[in-house]
Design a protein around this motif. Structure first.
Motif, PDB file in Angstrom:
ATOM      1  N   LEU A  54      -4.488   7.166  -6.618  1.00 38.36           N
ATOM      2  CA  LEU A  54      -3.171   6.534  -6.691  1.00 38.36           C
ATOM      3  C   LEU A  54      -3.151   5.456  -7.768  1.00 38.36           C
ATOM      4  O   LEU A  54      -2.149   5.295  -8.491  1.00 38.36           O
ATOM      5  CB  LEU A  54      -2.805   5.946  -5.326  1.00 38.36           C
ATOM      6  N   TYR A  55      -4.265   4.731  -7.903  1.00 32.26           N
ATOM      7  CA  TYR A  55      -4.383   3.702  -8.944  1.00 32.26           C
ATOM      8  C   TYR A  55      -4.271   4.328 -10.333  1.00 32.26           C
ATOM      9  O   TYR A  55      -3.562   3.817 -11.204  1.00 32.26           O
ATOM     10  CB  TYR A  55      -5.712   2.975  -8.783  1.00 32.26           C
ATOM     11  N   LEU A  56      -4.985   5.437 -10.555  1.00 30.74           N
ATOM     12  CA  LEU A  56      -4.939   6.109 -11.854  1.00 30.74           C
ATOM     13  C   LEU A  56      -3.537   6.638 -12.157  1.00 30.74           C
ATOM     14  O   LEU A  56      -3.113   6.665 -13.321  1.00 30.74           O
ATOM     15  CB  LEU A  56      -5.949   7.258 -11.884  1.00 30.74           C
ATOM     16  N   LEU A  57      -2.828   7.023 -11.105  1.00 30.16           N
ATOM     17  CA  LEU A  57      -1.472   7.532 -11.297  1.00 30.16           C
ATOM     18  C   LEU A  57      -0.500   6.427 -11.690  1.00 30.16           C
ATOM     19  O   LEU A  57       0.353   6.616 -12.561  1.00 30.16           O
ATOM     20  CB  LEU A  57      -0.998   8.217 -10.008  1.00 30.16           C
ATOM     21  N   LEU A  58      -0.651   5.258 -11.063  1.00 29.62           N
ATOM     22  CA  LEU A  58       0.289   4.164 -11.307  1.00 29.62           C
ATOM     23  C   LEU A  58      -0.114   3.268 -12.476  1.00 29.62           C
ATOM     24  O   LEU A  58       0.740   2.564 -13.033  1.00 29.62           O
ATOM     25  CB  LEU A  58       0.420   3.304 -10.044  1.00 29.62           C
ATOM     26  N   GLU A  59      -1.392   3.289 -12.838  1.00 29.84           N
ATOM     27  CA  GLU A  59      -1.863   2.391 -13.896  1.00 29.84           C
ATOM     28  C   GLU A  59      -1.131   2.645 -15.212  1.00 29.84           C
ATOM     29  O   GLU A  59      -0.780   1.698 -15.934  1.00 29.84           O
ATOM     30  CB  GLU A  59      -3.369   2.576 -14.097  1.00 29.84           C
ATOM     31  N   THR A  60      -0.884   3.897 -15.534  1.00 25.33           N
ATOM     32  CA  THR A  60      -0.203   4.223 -16.788  1.00 25.33           C
ATOM     33  C   THR A  60       1.186   3.611 -16.854  1.00 25.33           C
ATOM     34  O   THR A  60       1.617   3.124 -17.904  1.00 25.33           O
ATOM     35  CB  THR A  60      -0.099   5.753 -16.944  1.00 25.33           C
ATOM     36  N   LEU A  61       1.872   3.594 -15.713  1.00 30.32           N
ATOM     37  CA  LEU A  61       3.225   3.041 -15.683  1.00 30.32           C
ATOM     38  C   LEU A  61       3.204   1.513 -15.681  1.00 30.32           C
ATOM     39  O   LEU A  61       3.956   0.877 -16.427  1.00 30.32           O
ATOM     40  CB  LEU A  61       3.957   3.563 -14.451  1.00 30.32           C
ATOM     41  N   VAL A  62       2.341   0.923 -14.857  1.00 28.19           N
ATOM     42  CA  VAL A  62       2.327  -0.531 -14.717  1.00 28.19           C
ATOM     43  C   VAL A  62       1.782  -1.199 -15.984  1.00 28.19           C
ATOM     44  O   VAL A  62       2.232  -2.285 -16.364  1.00 28.19           O
ATOM     45  CB  VAL A  62       1.489  -0.931 -13.486  1.00 28.19           C
ATOM     46  N   SER A  63       0.813  -0.572 -16.643  1.00 28.35           N
ATOM     47  CA  SER A  63       0.203  -1.176 -17.827  1.00 28.35           C
ATOM     48  C   SER A  63       1.187  -1.341 -18.984  1.00 28.35           C
ATOM     49  O   SER A  63       0.929  -2.095 -19.924  1.00 28.35           O
ATOM     50  CB  SER A  63      -0.996  -0.336 -18.276  1.00 28.35           C
ATOM     51  N   ARG A  64       2.311  -0.658 -18.924  1.00 29.20           N
ATOM     52  CA  ARG A  64       3.308  -0.789 -19.985  1.00 29.20           C
ATOM     53  C   ARG A  64       4.062  -2.111 -19.908  1.00 29.20           C
ATOM     54  O   ARG A  64       4.595  -2.578 -20.915  1.00 29.20           O
ATOM     55  CB  ARG A  64       4.303   0.369 -19.903  1.00 29.20           C
ATOM     56  N   VAL A  65       4.110  -2.697 -18.724  1.00 26.68           N
ATOM     57  CA  VAL A  65       4.866  -3.938 -18.551  1.00 26.68           C
ATOM     58  C   VAL A  65       3.975  -5.128 -18.210  1.00 26.68           C
ATOM     59  O   VAL A  65       4.402  -6.276 -18.330  1.00 26.68           O
ATOM     60  CB  VAL A  65       5.939  -3.768 -17.454  1.00 26.68           C
ATOM     61  N   SER A  66       2.740  -4.872 -17.791  1.00 25.82           N
ATOM     62  CA  SER A  66       1.864  -5.975 -17.398  1.00 25.82           C
ATOM     63  C   SER A  66       0.408  -5.550 -17.521  1.00 25.82           C
ATOM     64  O   SER A  66       0.087  -4.353 -17.442  1.00 25.82           O
ATOM     65  CB  SER A  66       2.160  -6.412 -15.955  1.00 25.82           C
ATOM     66  N   LYS A  67      -0.468  -6.527 -17.687  1.00 22.98           N
ATOM     67  CA  LYS A  67      -1.890  -6.254 -17.749  1.00 22.98           C
ATOM     68  C   LYS A  67      -2.396  -5.862 -16.370  1.00 22.98           C
ATOM     69  O   LYS A  67      -2.066  -6.504 -15.376  1.00 22.98           O
ATOM     70  CB  LYS A  67      -2.642  -7.482 -18.256  1.00 22.98           C
ATOM     71  N   VAL A  68      -3.210  -4.831 -16.311  1.00 24.09           N
ATOM     72  CA  VAL A  68      -3.722  -4.322 -15.041  1.00 24.09           C
ATOM     73  C   VAL A  68      -5.220  -4.564 -14.963  1.00 24.09           C
ATOM     74  O   VAL A  68      -5.969  -4.170 -15.867  1.00 24.09           O
ATOM     75  CB  VAL A  68      -3.426  -2.811 -14.884  1.00 24.09           C
ATOM     76  N   GLU A  69      -5.646  -5.228 -13.892  1.00 25.22           N
ATOM     77  CA  GLU A  69      -7.068  -5.466 -13.664  1.00 25.22           C
ATOM     78  C   GLU A  69      -7.742  -4.171 -13.229  1.00 25.22           C
ATOM     79  O   GLU A  69      -7.168  -3.361 -12.507  1.00 25.22           O
ATOM     80  CB  GLU A  69      -7.243  -6.536 -12.576  1.00 25.22           C
ATOM     81  N   ASP A  70      -8.971  -3.965 -13.684  1.00 26.12           N
ATOM     82  CA  ASP A  70      -9.705  -2.759 -13.304  1.00 26.12           C
ATOM     83  C   ASP A  70      -9.962  -2.731 -11.798  1.00 26.12           C
ATOM     84  O   ASP A  70     -10.182  -3.778 -11.165  1.00 26.12           O
ATOM     85  CB  ASP A  70     -11.049  -2.690 -14.043  1.00 26.12           C
ATOM     86  N   LEU A 123      -3.040  -4.143  -8.165  1.00 21.18           N
ATOM     87  CA  LEU A 123      -2.605  -2.749  -8.110  1.00 21.18           C
ATOM     88  C   LEU A 123      -3.536  -1.905  -7.240  1.00 21.18           C
ATOM     89  O   LEU A 123      -3.076  -1.099  -6.425  1.00 21.18           O
ATOM     90  CB  LEU A 123      -2.540  -2.164  -9.520  1.00 21.18           C
ATOM     91  N   SER A 124      -4.853  -2.082  -7.380  1.00 23.08           N
ATOM     92  CA  SER A 124      -5.787  -1.293  -6.578  1.00 23.08           C
ATOM     93  C   SER A 124      -5.703  -1.673  -5.103  1.00 23.08           C
ATOM     94  O   SER A 124      -5.810  -0.814  -4.226  1.00 23.08           O
ATOM     95  CB  SER A 124      -7.219  -1.477  -7.086  1.00 23.08           C
ATOM     96  N   ASN A 125      -5.489  -2.967  -4.811  1.00 24.24           N
ATOM     97  CA  ASN A 125      -5.315  -3.389  -3.422  1.00 24.24           C
ATOM     98  C   ASN A 125      -4.042  -2.794  -2.831  1.00 24.24           C
ATOM     99  O   ASN A 125      -4.013  -2.363  -1.669  1.00 24.24           O
ATOM    100  CB  ASN A 125      -5.265  -4.909  -3.332  1.00 24.24           C
ATOM    101  N   LEU A 126      -2.986  -2.767  -3.629  1.00 26.03           N
ATOM    102  CA  LEU A 126      -1.730  -2.160  -3.190  1.00 26.03           C
ATOM    103  C   LEU A 126      -1.917  -0.668  -2.914  1.00 26.03           C
ATOM    104  O   LEU A 126      -1.417  -0.144  -1.914  1.00 26.03           O
ATOM    105  CB  LEU A 126      -0.649  -2.376  -4.243  1.00 26.03           C
ATOM    106  N   CYS A 127      -2.652   0.008  -3.783  1.00 27.26           N
ATOM    107  CA  CYS A 127      -2.900   1.439  -3.588  1.00 27.26           C
ATOM    108  C   CYS A 127      -3.701   1.684  -2.315  1.00 27.26           C
ATOM    109  O   CYS A 127      -3.436   2.644  -1.577  1.00 27.26           O
ATOM    110  CB  CYS A 127      -3.653   1.998  -4.793  1.00 27.26           C
ATOM    111  N   GLY A 128      -4.669   0.813  -2.043  1.00 24.12           N
ATOM    112  CA  GLY A 128      -5.433   0.945  -0.811  1.00 24.12           C
ATOM    113  C   GLY A 128      -4.560   0.752   0.413  1.00 24.12           C
ATOM    114  O   GLY A 128      -4.657   1.510   1.385  1.00 24.12           O
TER     115      GLY A 128
END
Length: 208
Positions: A54-70, A123-128
């Motif tokens: 789920l993180y890999l799916l959403l990372e592409t979208l979220v990274s366009r507007v904000s920095k995403v922590e690994d 983002l990863s915590n949200l996905c969990g």
């Protein structure tokens, strides 16, 4: 592919490692007492993979507007177990920093607090959390297995070996066995730990 699971063991510094150890002890420990050691191990891997996908799916979208922590550390899995616990809890409200709030909102308040933990990925915590709540609400029933399977796995390797390790609290997979331990009807084998199940479909019958 192995990184879909191994990321939960990655920590960047001592502070994040300490926070991870506390989270594992508090959230994962209580969750294991409710479902048994076998199911806990299975769900840990399952939640890690679901959260990562789920993180890999959403990372592409979220990274366009904000920095995403690994994504790293056990926290996404901990939020998944917390999501399961709150969606299946019989309690309507719970104390949270002195205030009584709906139980279903507790994970979301915890999510905001976890944002301030160093190197924590929101983002990863949200996905969990989303993965755990989906499982708790029954949307991932295909990934579940009955207690009879858990009881059989209790007797095979490596779980049969875990029971024999001194000082290790092994939680049996059978709800009836856990209840029997609590009521004192049978003595637990070495290494087991009597627990209370909060996910039973009906409360235990009262004595006549």
């Amino acid at each position: 592919v192995h990184r879909l699971v191994t990321y939960i063991f990655v920590y960047e510094d001592l502070i994040s490692l300490t926070c991870g150890a506390i989270i594992i002890w508090y959230f994962a420990g209580s969750f294991e007492k409710n479902v048994g050691t076998v199911k806990h191990c299975f769900l840990t891997i399952t939640f890690a993979i679901l959260s990562a996908l789920l993180y890999l799916l959403l990372e592409t979208l979220v990274s366009r507007v904000s920095k995403v922590e690994d994504a790293k550390g056990f926290m996404p899995v901990a939020f998944a177990t917390l999501g399961v616990s709150t969606t299946r809890s019989r309690m309507k409200r719970s104390l949270f920093f002195g205030f009584r709030v709906p139980v279903v909102l507790v994970p979301w308040f915890m999510l905001c607090i976890a944002w301030f933990i160093p190197h924590s990925s929101l983002l990863s915590n949200l996905c969990g959390l989303l993965a755990g709540e989906a499982y708790g609400l029954g949307y991932c029933f295909c990934l579940d297995f009955p207690e009879s399977v858990g009881s059989k796995l209790d007797r095979v390797f490596p779980f049969s070996l875990l029971k024999r390790i001194p000082g290790l609290k092994y939680i049996p997979g059978s709800l009836a066995e856990r209840r029997a331990f609590e009521s004192g009807k049978i003595n637990p084998p070495p290494g087991t730990y009597p627990t209370q199940s909060y996910y039973c479909s009906s409360p235990p019958a009262l004595p006549a």
